[in-house]
Design a protein around this motif. Structure first.
Motif, short mmCIF file in Angstrom:
data_model
loop_
_atom_site.label_atom_id
_atom_site.label_comp_id
_atom_site.label_asym_id
_atom_site.label_seq_id
_atom_site.Cartn_x
_atom_site.Cartn_y
_atom_site.Cartn_z
N LEU A 11 0.84 -1.19 0.00
CA LEU A 11 0.00 0.00 0.00
C LEU A 11 0.88 1.24 0.00
N GLY A 12 0.64 2.09 -0.94
CA GLY A 12 1.43 3.32 -1.01
C GLY A 12 1.06 4.27 0.10
N ALA A 13 2.02 5.07 0.55
CA ALA A 13 1.76 6.05 1.61
C ALA A 13 0.93 7.18 1.04
N LEU A 14 -0.06 7.62 1.80
CA LEU A 14 -0.92 8.71 1.37
C LEU A 14 -0.61 9.95 2.18
N SER A 15 -0.46 11.08 1.51
CA SER A 15 -0.15 12.34 2.21
C SER A 15 -1.33 13.28 2.05
N LEU A 16 -2.49 12.84 2.56
CA LEU A 16 -3.70 13.63 2.44
C LEU A 16 -4.02 14.29 3.77
N THR A 17 -4.56 15.48 3.71
CA THR A 17 -4.96 16.20 4.92
C THR A 17 -6.47 16.21 5.00
N PHE A 18 -6.98 15.76 6.15
CA PHE A 18 -8.42 15.69 6.32
C PHE A 18 -8.87 16.78 7.31
N ALA A 19 -10.05 17.29 7.05
CA ALA A 19 -10.57 18.34 7.94
C ALA A 19 -10.93 17.79 9.29
N LYS A 20 -11.27 16.50 9.35
CA LYS A 20 -11.61 15.88 10.63
C LYS A 20 -11.15 14.43 10.60
N PRO A 21 -10.96 13.81 11.75
CA PRO A 21 -10.49 12.43 11.79
C PRO A 21 -11.44 11.50 11.02
N VAL A 22 -10.85 10.51 10.36
CA VAL A 22 -11.63 9.54 9.61
C VAL A 22 -11.88 8.32 10.47
N GLU A 23 -13.14 7.89 10.57
CA GLU A 23 -13.49 6.71 11.34
C GLU A 23 -13.55 5.51 10.41
N LEU A 24 -12.77 4.49 10.70
CA LEU A 24 -12.80 3.27 9.91
C LEU A 24 -14.03 2.46 10.28
N HIS A 25 -14.80 2.06 9.28
CA HIS A 25 -16.02 1.31 9.53
C HIS A 25 -15.70 -0.18 9.67
N VAL A 26 -16.06 -0.73 10.79
CA VAL A 26 -15.91 -2.16 11.04
C VAL A 26 -17.27 -2.83 10.85
N ARG A 27 -17.34 -3.80 9.94
CA ARG A 27 -18.61 -4.46 9.67
C ARG A 27 -19.02 -5.30 10.88
N ASP A 28 -20.26 -5.15 11.28
CA ASP A 28 -20.74 -5.84 12.46
C ASP A 28 -21.23 -7.25 12.13
N VAL A 29 -20.87 -8.20 12.98
CA VAL A 29 -21.42 -9.54 12.85
C VAL A 29 -22.81 -9.56 13.47
N THR A 30 -23.57 -10.58 13.11
CA THR A 30 -24.92 -10.74 13.64
C THR A 30 -25.01 -12.08 14.36
N PRO A 31 -25.43 -12.09 15.63
CA PRO A 31 -25.58 -13.37 16.32
C PRO A 31 -26.59 -14.26 15.61
N VAL A 32 -26.30 -15.55 15.57
CA VAL A 32 -27.23 -16.52 14.98
C VAL A 32 -28.07 -17.10 16.10
N SER A 33 -29.37 -17.07 15.95
CA SER A 33 -30.26 -17.52 17.01
C SER A 33 -30.16 -19.03 17.20
N SER A 34 -30.56 -19.47 18.38
CA SER A 34 -30.53 -20.91 18.67
C SER A 34 -31.47 -21.68 17.75
N SER A 35 -32.60 -21.07 17.38
CA SER A 35 -33.54 -21.75 16.50
C SER A 35 -32.97 -21.91 15.09
N GLU A 36 -32.23 -20.89 14.62
CA GLU A 36 -31.61 -21.01 13.29
C GLU A 36 -30.51 -22.06 13.32
N LEU A 37 -29.71 -22.07 14.37
CA LEU A 37 -28.67 -23.08 14.49
C LEU A 37 -29.28 -24.49 14.48
N ALA A 38 -30.37 -24.66 15.20
CA ALA A 38 -31.02 -25.97 15.26
C ALA A 38 -31.56 -26.38 13.88
#
Length: 303
Positions: A11-38
């Motif tokens: 990955l190349g280094a980026l020299s960009l200036t942002f007006a505000k901090p950038v929040e990295l989005h982490v994809r959320d997992v979803t719990p699998v219900s006991s009925s679906e597992l069954a």
């Protein structure tokens, strides 16, 4: 065979200036219900049954795995467990679907094969997969194994769909059998475009490249691949070799506790397989056998 060593891109280094901090989005997992597992249990038992001797499958007398789907009507059994993986096709009145199941293989042998640095990717056969771009590539060994039984299985599936009046097909398998079931989804979609296709795979290794993953994702298939705890088979062959899973991961963290992971491969959430098992040395090959919600899969569990 040829080497498919693909180093991670720098990955190349980026020299960009942002007006505000950038929040990295982490994809959320979803719990699998006991009925679906069954609800996965019938499919898990079909995958387990595929390890049983062909004579017991022909009579549907393979012990607990067959008893768990006692109304199943087997119509085709093949393979020898050596040169050709065992497989069976039949109709499940309970599911209202034609079921196709493939046997897996010795997990220690599979680990050895899939961690080899010389793992060939190749375009799909133009005979079995007409019209698919050559950009779509899969593991050559998996494709060759699938081709050994593809025509016989397709003919039986079409015959059963007609005689039983169903449009539903379910492909199942564990380990190598899961890889074959994954390839089945595209094979059936091309050859029976009107079918409603589902797949449930267990401990499946990566099958193809990102173009393959995208093809599976876009093919209107209800695809689920279940990973168990520290199983290392689902993280091979490595992504650095050009491989990528399609979407549909369900990761069992412990008995009764599982999450659904978003996207093709979620490398951001610690509960998803490639973060949970970052390399094969952190894995446990025993987890490949289960338990998948109380069910173990493999030749020694065919009783």
């Amino acid at each position: 065979m040829y080497s498919v060593l693909l180093p991670y891109a720098a990955l190349g280094a980026l020299s960009l200036t942002f007006a505000k901090p950038v929040e990295l989005h982490v994809r959320d997992v979803t719990p699998v219900s006991s009925s679906e597992l069954a609800s996965f249990a019938p499919y898990t038992q079909f995958a387990r049954a595929a390890y049983c001797p062909t004579d017991s499958l022909q009579n549907w007398s393979c012990g607990e795995a067959c008893e768990a789907n006692s109304d199943f009507e087997v119509s085709l059994v093949g393979g020898d467990g050596n040169d050709v993986q065992i497989y069976f096709v039949g109709y499940s009145p309970s599911l209202g679907a034609v079921v196709v199941a493939h046997e897996g293989t010795d997990p220690t042998q599979l680990e050895s094969d899939l961690t080899d640095v010389d793992i060939p990717l190749a375009p799909l056969s133009s005979t079995l997969f007409p019209g698919i771009s050559s950009d779509v590539q899969v593991h050559t060994g998996f494709q060759d194994e699938h081709a050994l039984t593809a025509d016989a299985i397709l003919a039986e599936v079409k015959s059963l769909m007609s005689s039983k009046g169903t449009s539903k097909i379910v492909a199942v398998g564990h380990s190598l059998g899961g890889a074959l079931a994954e390839i089945d989804t595209i094979f059936f979609r091309l050859n029976i475009p009107s079918a409603t296709i589902s797949a449930m795979t267990y401990g499946t290794p990566r099958v193809g490249n990102p173009a393959w993953a995208s093809l599976v994702d876009s093919s209107n298939v209800n695809f689920k691949r279940i990973d168990n705890m520290k199983d290392l088979i689902p993280i091979v062959p490595g992504r650095s070799l050009g491989y990528q899973h399609p979407a549909g991961e369900i990761h069992i963290l412990s008995p009764g506790d599982a999450v659904s992971c978003p996207g093709d491969e979620d490398a951001t959430d610690a509960d998803c397989q490639i973060e949970y098992v970052p390399n094969i040395f952190d894995g446990n090959i025993i987890d490949h056998l289960g338990p998948y919600e109380g069910i173990y899969i493999g030749t020694i569990f065919c009783t």
